[in-house]
Design a protein around this motif. Structure first.
Motif, mmCIF file in Angstrom:
data_model
loop_
_atom_site.group_PDB
_atom_site.id
_atom_site.type_symbol
_atom_site.label_atom_id
_atom_site.label_comp_id
_atom_site.label_asym_id
_atom_site.label_seq_id
_atom_site.Cartn_x
_atom_site.Cartn_y
_atom_site.Cartn_z
ATOM 1 N N SER A 1 0.977 -1.084 0.105
ATOM 2 C CA SER A 1 0.033 0.299 0.183
ATOM 3 C C SER A 1 1.269 0.840 0.218
ATOM 4 N N PRO A 2 0.151 2.333 -0.539
ATOM 5 C CA PRO A 2 1.026 3.381 -0.716
ATOM 6 C C PRO A 2 0.969 4.484 0.860
ATOM 7 N N THR A 3 2.902 4.620 0.749
ATOM 8 C CA THR A 3 3.289 5.049 2.380
ATOM 9 C C THR A 3 3.064 6.630 2.342
ATOM 10 N N SER A 4 2.820 7.171 0.825
ATOM 11 C CA SER A 4 2.623 8.805 0.628
ATOM 12 C C SER A 4 1.343 8.974 0.382
ATOM 13 N N SER A 5 0.776 10.216 0.573
ATOM 14 C CA SER A 5 -0.542 10.750 -0.087
ATOM 15 C C SER A 5 -0.461 12.419 -0.338
ATOM 16 N N VAL A 6 -0.430 12.827 -1.711
ATOM 17 C CA VAL A 6 -1.324 14.038 -1.775
ATOM 18 C C VAL A 6 -2.768 14.305 -1.019
ATOM 19 N N ILE A 7 -1.927 15.659 -0.538
ATOM 20 C CA ILE A 7 -3.626 15.936 0.615
ATOM 21 C C ILE A 7 -3.751 17.387 0.050
ATOM 22 N N THR A 8 -4.586 18.135 0.927
ATOM 23 C CA THR A 8 -5.719 18.757 0.773
ATOM 24 C C THR A 8 -5.981 19.947 2.443
ATOM 25 N N LEU A 9 -4.930 20.860 2.995
ATOM 26 C CA LEU A 9 -5.096 20.978 4.657
ATOM 27 C C LEU A 9 -5.837 22.163 4.740
ATOM 28 N N ARG A 10 -7.099 22.257 4.602
ATOM 29 C CA ARG A 10 -7.667 23.990 4.971
ATOM 30 C C ARG A 10 -7.110 24.433 6.152
ATOM 31 N N ILE A 11 -6.216 25.390 6.315
ATOM 32 C CA ILE A 11 -5.417 26.160 7.778
ATOM 33 C C ILE A 11 -5.767 27.121 7.221
ATOM 34 N N ASN A 12 -6.739 28.289 8.699
ATOM 35 C CA ASN A 12 -6.293 29.614 8.933
ATOM 36 C C ASN A 12 -7.124 30.111 7.482
ATOM 37 N N GLY A 13 -8.166 29.195 7.125
ATOM 38 C CA GLY A 13 -9.098 29.504 5.404
ATOM 39 C C GLY A 13 -8.582 29.232 4.284
ATOM 40 N N GLU A 14 -7.217 28.675 4.153
ATOM 41 C CA GLU A 14 -6.481 28.866 3.018
ATOM 42 C C GLU A 14 -6.408 27.797 2.367
ATOM 43 N N ALA A 15 -6.306 26.735 1.413
ATOM 44 C CA ALA A 15 -6.362 25.322 1.078
ATOM 45 C C ALA A 15 -4.886 25.684 0.799
ATOM 46 N N HIS A 16 -4.079 24.354 1.334
ATOM 47 C CA HIS A 16 -2.936 24.405 0.784
ATOM 48 C C HIS A 16 -2.294 22.302 0.560
ATOM 49 N N THR A 17 -2.313 22.116 -0.695
ATOM 50 C CA THR A 17 -2.090 20.696 -1.349
ATOM 51 C C THR A 17 -0.654 20.252 -0.833
ATOM 52 N N LEU A 18 -0.475 19.218 -0.331
ATOM 53 C CA LEU A 18 1.338 18.876 -1.187
ATOM 54 C C LEU A 18 1.282 17.260 -0.616
ATOM 55 N N PRO A 19 2.032 16.735 -0.881
ATOM 56 C CA PRO A 19 2.562 15.479 -0.456
ATOM 57 C C PRO A 19 2.936 15.256 0.884
ATOM 58 N N VAL A 20 2.570 14.498 1.999
ATOM 59 C CA VAL A 20 3.005 14.043 2.231
ATOM 60 C C VAL A 20 3.392 12.512 2.953
ATOM 61 N N ASP A 21 4.715 12.071 3.802
ATOM 62 C CA ASP A 21 3.925 10.240 4.463
ATOM 63 C C ASP A 21 3.423 10.326 5.393
ATOM 64 N N HIS A 22 2.794 8.998 5.045
ATOM 65 C CA HIS A 22 1.498 9.278 5.882
ATOM 66 C C HIS A 22 1.726 9.203 7.558
ATOM 67 N N ARG A 23 3.167 8.579 8.196
ATOM 68 C CA ARG A 23 3.598 8.779 9.252
ATOM 69 C C ARG A 23 3.889 10.935 9.633
ATOM 70 N N THR A 24 4.219 11.729 8.894
ATOM 71 C CA THR A 24 3.959 13.170 9.194
ATOM 72 C C THR A 24 3.201 13.425 10.106
ATOM 73 N N THR A 25 3.216 13.774 11.021
ATOM 74 C CA THR A 25 2.284 14.822 11.827
ATOM 75 C C THR A 25 1.722 15.743 11.588
ATOM 76 N N LEU A 26 0.666 16.382 12.078
ATOM 77 C CA LEU A 26 -0.042 17.357 12.048
ATOM 78 C C LEU A 26 1.498 18.848 11.671
ATOM 79 N N LEU A 27 1.850 18.401 13.306
ATOM 80 C CA LEU A 27 3.056 19.759 14.004
ATOM 81 C C LEU A 27 3.539 20.026 13.249
ATOM 82 N N ASP A 28 4.589 17.774 12.228
ATOM 83 C CA ASP A 28 5.526 18.531 11.357
ATOM 84 C C ASP A 28 5.495 19.021 10.210
ATOM 85 N N ALA A 29 3.782 18.569 9.835
ATOM 86 C CA ALA A 29 3.775 19.636 8.528
ATOM 87 C C ALA A 29 3.340 20.818 8.436
ATOM 88 N N LEU A 30 2.870 21.448 9.240
ATOM 89 C CA LEU A 30 3.006 22.689 9.919
ATOM 90 C C LEU A 30 4.101 23.218 10.172
#
Ligand code: FES
Length: 179
Positions: free
Chosen positions: A1-30
């Protein structure tokens, strides 16, 4: 199964699209991927509250949240709490009442306080009051109640007295600051 995905996070009203490893915490992504470094890393184990952000308006520690699990939620960080140049009332109260010393825990304290005040106003009991008085509903926002609701946010400088004052002021539980 894949270990990373492209995701879109809505942060402070803005959309951010980024590839992340599935183990990446929200804290490290931010912090490391999106350069939103206002959210602090203290323990990285869910124990200090420095990384507190709001997910759909509710407090969460971003170090224990996977970034992929935050997709579809509205994420609010310290960078998003002010209204343009106008500080959030909790930010203003922390400034006015010196609710910090070194400042490292402050973004988490402020996000947590915003969530705590909102949870109290919405009638959600704190962990302690839920056990003690299940039907009685939330008590008034006393200093003890504020301390309980803010107990997940540690301050190594020990600025707790001023932090409680600031939360009380912002919540309208104090009319004129120190009392
Ligand atoms: Fe997340 Fe300490 S860094 S709780």
């Amino acid at each position: 199964s894949p270990t990373s995905s492209v995701i879109t996070l809505r942060i402070n009203g803005e959309a951010h699209t980024l590839p992340v490893d599935h183990r990446t915490t929200l804290l490290d992504a931010l912090r490391e991927r999106l350069d939103l470094t206002g959210t602090k890393k203290g323990c990285d184990q869910g124990q200090c509250g420095a990384c507190t952000v709001l997910l759909d308006g509710r407090r969460t520690v971003a170090c224990l949240q996977f970034a992929v699990a935050a997709e579809g939620r509205e994420i609010t960080t310290i960078e998003g709490v002010a209204d343009g140049d106008r500080l959030h009332p909790v930010q203003q109260a922390f400034l006015d009442l010196d609710g910090f010393q070194c400042g490292y825990c402050t973004p988490g304290q402020i996000c947590s306080a915003i969530g705590a005040i909102e949870e109290h106003a919405a009638g959600l009991p704190s962990a302690v009051t839920r056990d003690i008085r299940p039907e009685a509903g939330p008590p008034p926002l006393t200093d003890d109640e504020i301390r309980e609701r803010m107990s997940g946010n540690l301050c190594r400088c020990g600025a707790y007295v001023s932090i409680v004052e600031a939360v009380a002021r912002a919540a309208g539980a104090r009319q004129d600051g120190r009392s």
